[in-house]
Motif scaffolding. Structure first.
Motif, PDB file in Angstrom:
ATOM      1  N   SER A1051       0.820  -1.218   0.000  1.00 51.47           N
ATOM      2  CA  SER A1051       0.000   0.000   0.000  1.00 51.47           C
ATOM      3  C   SER A1051       0.848   1.259   0.000  1.00 51.47           C
ATOM      4  N   ALA A1052       2.035   1.196   0.639  1.00 51.39           N
ATOM      5  CA  ALA A1052       2.886   2.384   0.691  1.00 51.39           C
ATOM      6  C   ALA A1052       3.383   2.789  -0.688  1.00 51.39           C
ATOM      7  N   ILE A1053       3.546   1.842  -1.592  1.00 51.66           N
ATOM      8  CA  ILE A1053       4.031   2.147  -2.947  1.00 51.66           C
ATOM      9  C   ILE A1053       2.889   2.188  -3.939  1.00 51.66           C
ATOM     10  N   TYR A1054       1.920   1.343  -3.784  1.00 45.45           N
ATOM     11  CA  TYR A1054       0.814   1.264  -4.748  1.00 45.45           C
ATOM     12  C   TYR A1054       0.001   2.562  -4.789  1.00 45.45           C
ATOM     13  N   ARG A1055      -0.059   3.288  -3.666  1.00 46.41           N
ATOM     14  CA  ARG A1055      -0.861   4.512  -3.609  1.00 46.41           C
ATOM     15  C   ARG A1055      -0.165   5.715  -4.243  1.00 46.41           C
ATOM     16  N   LEU A1056       1.108   5.572  -4.618  1.00 40.23           N
ATOM     17  CA  LEU A1056       1.856   6.705  -5.195  1.00 40.23           C
ATOM     18  C   LEU A1056       1.456   6.886  -6.656  1.00 40.23           C
ATOM     19  N   LYS A1057       0.321   7.543  -6.872  1.00 40.85           N
ATOM     20  CA  LYS A1057      -0.218   7.678  -8.224  1.00 40.85           C
ATOM     21  C   LYS A1057       0.687   8.511  -9.119  1.00 40.85           C
ATOM     22  N   LYS A1058       1.277   9.581  -8.573  1.00 34.84           N
ATOM     23  CA  LYS A1058       2.148  10.431  -9.403  1.00 34.84           C
ATOM     24  C   LYS A1058       3.380   9.665  -9.853  1.00 34.84           C
ATOM     25  N   THR A1059       3.891   8.807  -8.968  1.00 33.06           N
ATOM     26  CA  THR A1059       5.074   8.008  -9.334  1.00 33.06           C
ATOM     27  C   THR A1059       4.719   6.990 -10.411  1.00 33.06           C
ATOM     28  N   TRP A1060       3.599   6.330 -10.245  1.00 28.33           N
ATOM     29  CA  TRP A1060       3.200   5.331 -11.237  1.00 28.33           C
ATOM     30  C   TRP A1060       2.839   5.968 -12.574  1.00 28.33           C
ATOM     31  N   ALA A1061       2.410   7.217 -12.534  1.00 28.93           N
ATOM     32  CA  ALA A1061       2.111   7.901 -13.797  1.00 28.93           C
ATOM     33  C   ALA A1061       3.369   8.120 -14.624  1.00 28.93           C
TER      34      ALA A1061
END
Length: 1185
Positions: A1051-1061
């Protein structure tokens, strides 16, 4: 009784062939003709209820056929004839067959022996099925009687119905009269004057009394109801009703799933298969869906019955529904047996783009709820176990006096029996499919894999050394030779054959032209190749990792295959399995060769005739599945019977041996197993079961009585195979013998090395000189040709001091000296010895290629005892070799067991009767037992940052670390679900270390990504880790893939929407592919399929196997109610452990890089879950609501 039979000529010919080969009774009889009343001798054969006769025994076509059903057969007296022929007829015995068919004349037959006549009469009487016909007539009479009773009851019922109707009419008439009288009384009521009025107080008292009576009654009933509601019986009934309601809901859901499978997939695909351009054929549709439509119809009927029972609630009677359902559930056998095959066909069909596109359209249907076709095909697999669980819960809440208790118990037992049969069939079918899958991978095909008796043992990569002498292969040649490309071979070991293949760039396999298919019965395994001073350097180059297979085919010259294993551990595993297979294939042939002239019982019949190997008893229960030795697998057994099977000299199943050694600590101890092996070696005649010895020594009385038979008679010839050490004088035939348990059984001329002949003393009684008495291998000197004088072979021990009795003296088999062993097959480089002029070579049959030698009866008795001792020694060595080489952890953790094995092996080495092959095998096992495991070397620590490491370096070192941790798990930690206990750290420390390593690696990946402050760096880090995961996939490290993907899904990484974008689309697609591969959906279905198709080395996800083991442990007990070991459960556990150990035993050829492993193992870089999530919130705070 059958009135007529239809058959064509083909049927008759087939049945006549079967009758001649396997008929109940066969032989010559005299038949009386109907035309001229003469007797003609014919050859008759009886098969079931069909009686054939032929002109003679060699006739292919039957001269006549009789159907014996309903006939009678009895002996008849000798017919009256003249005095001249009476003497001849008195020697004949007559019997008559009277047929039950109208118009058919009786058949008159006669024999010369009374016993034979009685046997024919009894066999024909049994074939006539007269008892069954009589029983049928009795049942028919009972049936007619019951029908008459039913008709009588129907008449009585009609009479009673008529009387009831008359009574109803009378009642209606009387009711009318009563109504009329009541109306008359009402009209007359006003004229009556009530003289006395009731007192009002009395009325009040009556009202109070009535109220009190009602209150007390209601209170009493309320207490009764409350007590019942709180009673255990009511609680049990409530739970029982709830189980029934849940079963109805589950059945409704199951019928709905089947209807979706049929209506949304099966029927549309059938229509698509009938189109002009079909994306799938009708055969593939049938292979994928099997009989799922029939299953749906069955459960729709069952579901309607359940709903009808619910309508009659609270009376819930279900037993009769299961009585109707049980006979029809056999249709599940076909579905379960072919389920894995249907999924394979579906996977192959998905390679077609048109079909895949069409299937996705069907799966997009709203009724499917996002589920795939494979999910729907899996639902029927769990229906039978679900019924068993439901019935088990129902019985737990059904009182013993309940009306349907016995019916439910019967239904549960029948379902459990069906489940066991289905499990056995699936195991057998999976073995066949495994062979066919390997056969399809081979471009040229391989016919031997179509043999259903072939059982897969192991596969892996070995390096085949060039076909030159080992000593002449120089270091320069090895340095320039790319063994990875030119010498690497994909090897497959089966119970009867060994396949060697090369792999092309496209992944296809090609059999080697010369040594592609090796028959194990023609092979001799040499684990430690002999080296001389000239080739010591070559041995150092190979590191003692090579082993030889000497192949001696019957129709071509012999040749040698030298294979190189990646490690000593893998070499030990390969050689142990190969040796087991060779010993199994030769054991039957060895005993057949030794006993063929003085035993009525051949080895396969010897096993078939022993009912202890087939028939259930109080201490053993068998399944219907046969093992590799064609003996039923054990389902349940006592510890004594399991140890008896382990030491049975007639056969040895590899599957049984693996299962026993993997799981013996559950039901016994290592000390008990060692004591049993020691008893078998020291006292083979008292330790072997009596029934086995009886069958072993089932001798032919005719052969024993032939004491004065000519020694040159072919019936006294002994057949040998393999290189022999023999010599003889001119005046007497060869007296020495050699029984090698490691030489091919099928004797061949090409397999006989008649040039290597060792001379021995002419007296048979002086052969004790050649028996070694020390642990060293004897040295043999070739005979010198001068004066034709044979020399005694030199041994490392002094000759016996006691003089031997003369050749003609009486000697018991126990007093006879052991016979001189021959040169072992591991000395092919010895120079041939010239034969002396006066010596006679053993006679070789040019047609069958078998060496024939002469023995008298006393030597035969000694021969049987000798072979028993050798077979017992060989069995002990086989078990110990397998135990020591493949389960070395048992001896590292148990010093007493290790010392016991060493003492037993040293005692075996001191045996003067030991053959050279046995002595060498014992020395190898002893040397392997005494070696210690070397600890991993320590490396200098170098610190390195993540950015300076390449994705390839990270993936390789992650794979190396994962495999080191994975292979360090001892197999005993997989027993007993120790990883789920409170003291799991003490019971399964290595499994817990593996789990901790998985979590540390996953935390390291997440922590490294979260250390970057800017979005671009985090996105680049994610892309790099995904690349590392993909390289791990290419290295078959699926544990590493799951470590990285689980970190990225936190959850700590999956929620980083700007990073995944910022992450590119290719990386996201690659990650989706990796997640799909290691997904836990369908019990890791995709991962299992991937592991099945990959070649070791590989690192699987350990949690998948732990889930399987937990399911087996919780679903079935270790012991039955009678105290027998549940060996079927042990077999399932062993199969999982063998799969794990297959991946453990194949190491990676990856060079260790300390700078990378230091970074991967640095725990100072790891953050905990709370820290990671807090840091994630700081990087990208939550959006306001």
């Amino acid at each position: 009784m059958q009135k007529s039979v239809r058959f064509n000529e083909g049927h008759a010919m087939f049945l006549s062939v079967v009758a001649r080969k396997e008929g109940t009774k066969r032989g010559y009889l005299s038949k009386k003709t109907t035309e001229n009343s003469r007797w003609h001798e014919k050859f008759f054969a009886l098969y079931q209820n069909v009686f054939f006769y032929f002109e003679n025994e060699q006739s292919v076509r039957p001269a006549g056929i009789y159907l014996l059903e309903g006939c009678t057969c009895e002996s008849v007296p000798v017919p009256k004839v003249s005095t001249a022929g009476k003497e001849t007829l008195d020697k004949q015995h007559y019997f008559l067959i009277v047929f039950g068919h109208d118009g058919q004349k009786p058949l008159e037959l006669r024999t010369e022996e009374e016993n034979e006549c009685d046997e024919w009469v009894e066999a024909i009487q049994q074939a006539s099925y007269s008892d069954i016909i009589i029983e049928r007539e009795v049942l028919m009479q009972k049936y007619i009687h019951l029908v008459q009773i039913v008709e009588t009851e129907k008449v009585a019922a009609n009479q009673l119905r008529t009387q009831l109707e008359d009574q109803d009419t009378e009642i209606e008439r009387l009711k009318g009269e009563i109504v009329a009288l009541n109306k008359t009384n009402e009209r007359m009521w006003p004229y009556h004057v009530n003289q006395e009025d009731e007192d009002p107080d009395i009325k009040k008292i009556k009202k109070v009394q009535s109220f009190m009576r009602g209150w007390l009654c209601r209170r009493k009933w309320k207490l009764i109801v409350q007590d019942y509601i709180c009673s255990p019986h009511a609680e049990s009934m409530r739970k029982r009703n709830q189980i029934v309601f849940n079963m109805v809901e589950a059945e409704t859901e199951y019928v709905h799933q089947l209807s979706i499978l049929v209506n949304c997939f099966l029927r549309p695909l059938r229509m698509a298969a009938s189109s002009k351009k079909p994306p799938i054929s009708h055969d593939d549709v049938s292979s994928v869906f099997l009989n799922s439509e029939t299953i749906m119809f069955l459960h729709e009927i069952f579901h309607q019955g359940l709903k009808a029972r619910i309508a009659n609630w609270p009376t819930l009677v279900l037993a009769d529904l299961f009585d109707i359902l049980l006979p029809m559930l056999n249709i599940y056998q076909e579905f379960v047996r072919n389920h894995q095959y249907s999924l394979q066909v579906l996977a192959n069909c998905k390679q077609n783009r048109d079909f895949d596109k069409l299937l996705k359209q069907y799966e997009a249907n709203a009724a499917c709820e996002g589920r795939m076709l494979e999910t729907f095909l899996t639902y029927p697999m769990f229906q039978i176990p679900r019924y068993i669980i439901t019935l088990h819960e129902l019985l737990a809440h059904t009182p013993h006096e309940h009306v349907e208790r016995k019916s439910l118990e019967f239904a549960k037992s029948k379902l459990e029996e069906l489940s066991r049969v289905m499990h056995d069939e699936v195991s057998d079918t999976e073995n066949i499919r495994k062979n066919l899958a390997i056969e399809r991978m081979i471009v040229e095909g391989c016919d031997i894999l179509l043999d259903t008796s072939q059982t897969f043992v192991r596969q892996g990569s070995l390096i085949q050394l060039p076909s030159v002498e080992r000593g002449k292969l120089s270091k320069v040649r090895l340095g320039s030779l790319s063994l990875k490309k030119e010498g690497e071979r994909q090897c497959f070991l089966f119970t009867k054959h060994f396949l060697i293949c090369t792999r092309s760039s496209g992944g296809k396999l090609h059999l080697l032209k010369v040594s592609g298919v090796l028959s194990l019965i023609e092979c001799t395994l040499i684990e430690e190749t002999e080296t001389s001073d000239d080739d010591c350097d070559g041995g150092q180059v190979f590191g003692q990792l090579d082993f030889k297979l000497i192949i001696e085919p019957s129709d071509s010259p012999s040749f040698t295959v030298v294979l190189l294993a990646p490690s000593r551990q893998e070499k030990a595993a390969w050689t142990s399995d190969i040796s087991q297979c060779i010993d199994n294939t030769r054991c039957n042939g060895l005993m057949t060769s030794v006993f063929e002239e003085n035993s009525k019982v051949t080895v396969p019949h010897m096993i078939k005739s022993d009912m202890r190997l087939h028939k259930d008893d109080v201490d053993i229960c068998f399944s219907k599945t046969l093992n590799s030795c064609k003996v039923p697998q054990i389902r349940y057994a006592s510890v004594e019977r399991l140890l008896e099977r382990l030491t049975d000299l007639r056969f040895l199943s590899i599957d049984f041996l693996n299962t026993f050694l993997h799981t013996y600590r559950i039901f016994t101890t290592a000390a008990v197993v060692m004591d049993k092996l020691a008893d078998i070696y020291k006292k083979p005649f008292t330790s072997i079961p009596v029934r086995s010895l009886e069958l072993f020594f089932a001798t032919n009385q005719n052969n024993r009585s032939g004491d004065h038979t000519n020694d040159k008679s072919p019936r006294l010839c002994r057949k040998f195979s393999g290189p022999l050490s023999i010599s003889s004088h001119t005046s007497s035939p060869v007296r020495t013998r050699k029984l090698s348990l490691h030489s091919p059984i099928s004797a061949r001329v090409g397999g006989l090395d008649l040039t290597n002949i060792n001379s021995i003393p002419s007296s048979f009684s002086q052969s004790a000189v050649s028996s070694p008495t020390s642990a060293q291998t004897p040295t043999f000197h070739p005979p010198t040709p001068q004066n034709s004088t044979p020399q005694t072979p030199t041994t490392t021990s002094p000759p016996p001091t006691s003089s031997s009795p003369p050749p003609g003296g009486n000697r018991t088999p126990q007093d006879q000296a052991p016979l001189p062993p021959c040169l072992p097959l591991s000395y092919p480089e010895q120079s041939p010895s010239p034969t002396t002029e006066g010596q006679e070579l053993p006679r070789v049959d040019a047609f069958c290629g078998k060496l024939r030698r002469m023995f008298n009866n006393s030597e035969r008795t000694c021969d049987k005892e000798f072979i028993i001792r050798r077979a017992a020694t060989n069995r002990v060595l086989n078990v110990l070799r397998h135990w020591v080489s493949k389960h070395s952890q048992d001896f590292e953790m148990n010093s007493e067991l290790k010392m016991g094995v060493i003492c037993l092996l040293e005692e075996i080495l001191r045996d003067p009767d030991l053959l050279p092959q046995e002595r060498k095998a014992t020395a190898n096992i002893l040397r392997y037992t005494q070696t210690c495991r070397h600890l991993l070397a320590t490396y200098t620590i170098y610190t390195k940052c993540f950015e300076s490491l390449s994705a390839m370096e990270l993936a390789e070192q992650i794979t190396l670390l994962d495999h080191i941790v994975f292979r360090s798990i001892p197999y005993e930690e997989f027993l007993g679900q120790g990883w789920m206990k409170v003291d799991k750290s003490e019971r399964t420390p290595y499994i817990m270390k593996t789990s901790q390593h998985f979590n540390d690696m996953s935390n390291l990946v997440a922590s490294q990504i979260m250390t970057h402050t800017d979005v671009g760096s985090r996105a680049n880090s994610i892309e790099k880790w995904v690349a590392v995961a993909d390289i791990c996939r290419c290295l078959n490290n699926y544990n590493g893939v799951l470590e990285i993907t689980s970190a990225l899904n936190r959850s700590a990484i999956y929620r980083l929407k700007k990073t995944w974008a910022k992450v590119c689309k290719q990386t996201k697609a690659l990650m989706d592919k990796l997640q799909k591969t290691v997904s836990s959906e369908g019990r890791f279905k995709n991962l299992r399929e991937t592991l099945k198709n990959c070649n070791p080395p590989s690192v699987p996800y350990l949690g998948m196997y732990l889930t399987d083991l937990a399911f087996i442990e919780e679903g079935t007990p270790n012991f039955t109610e009678e105290g027998l070991v549940n060996f079927s459960k042990m077999r399932m556990i062993s199969h999982i452990i063998r799969e794990i150990r297959q991946f453990q035993q194949t190491p990676y050829r990856i060079e260790h890089q300390p700078k990378v492993t230091q970074y991967l193992l640095d725990k100072t870089l790891i953050m905990d879950e709370d820290t990671l999530y807090d840091l994630s919130l700081k990087i990208e705070p939550r959006l306001p609501a």
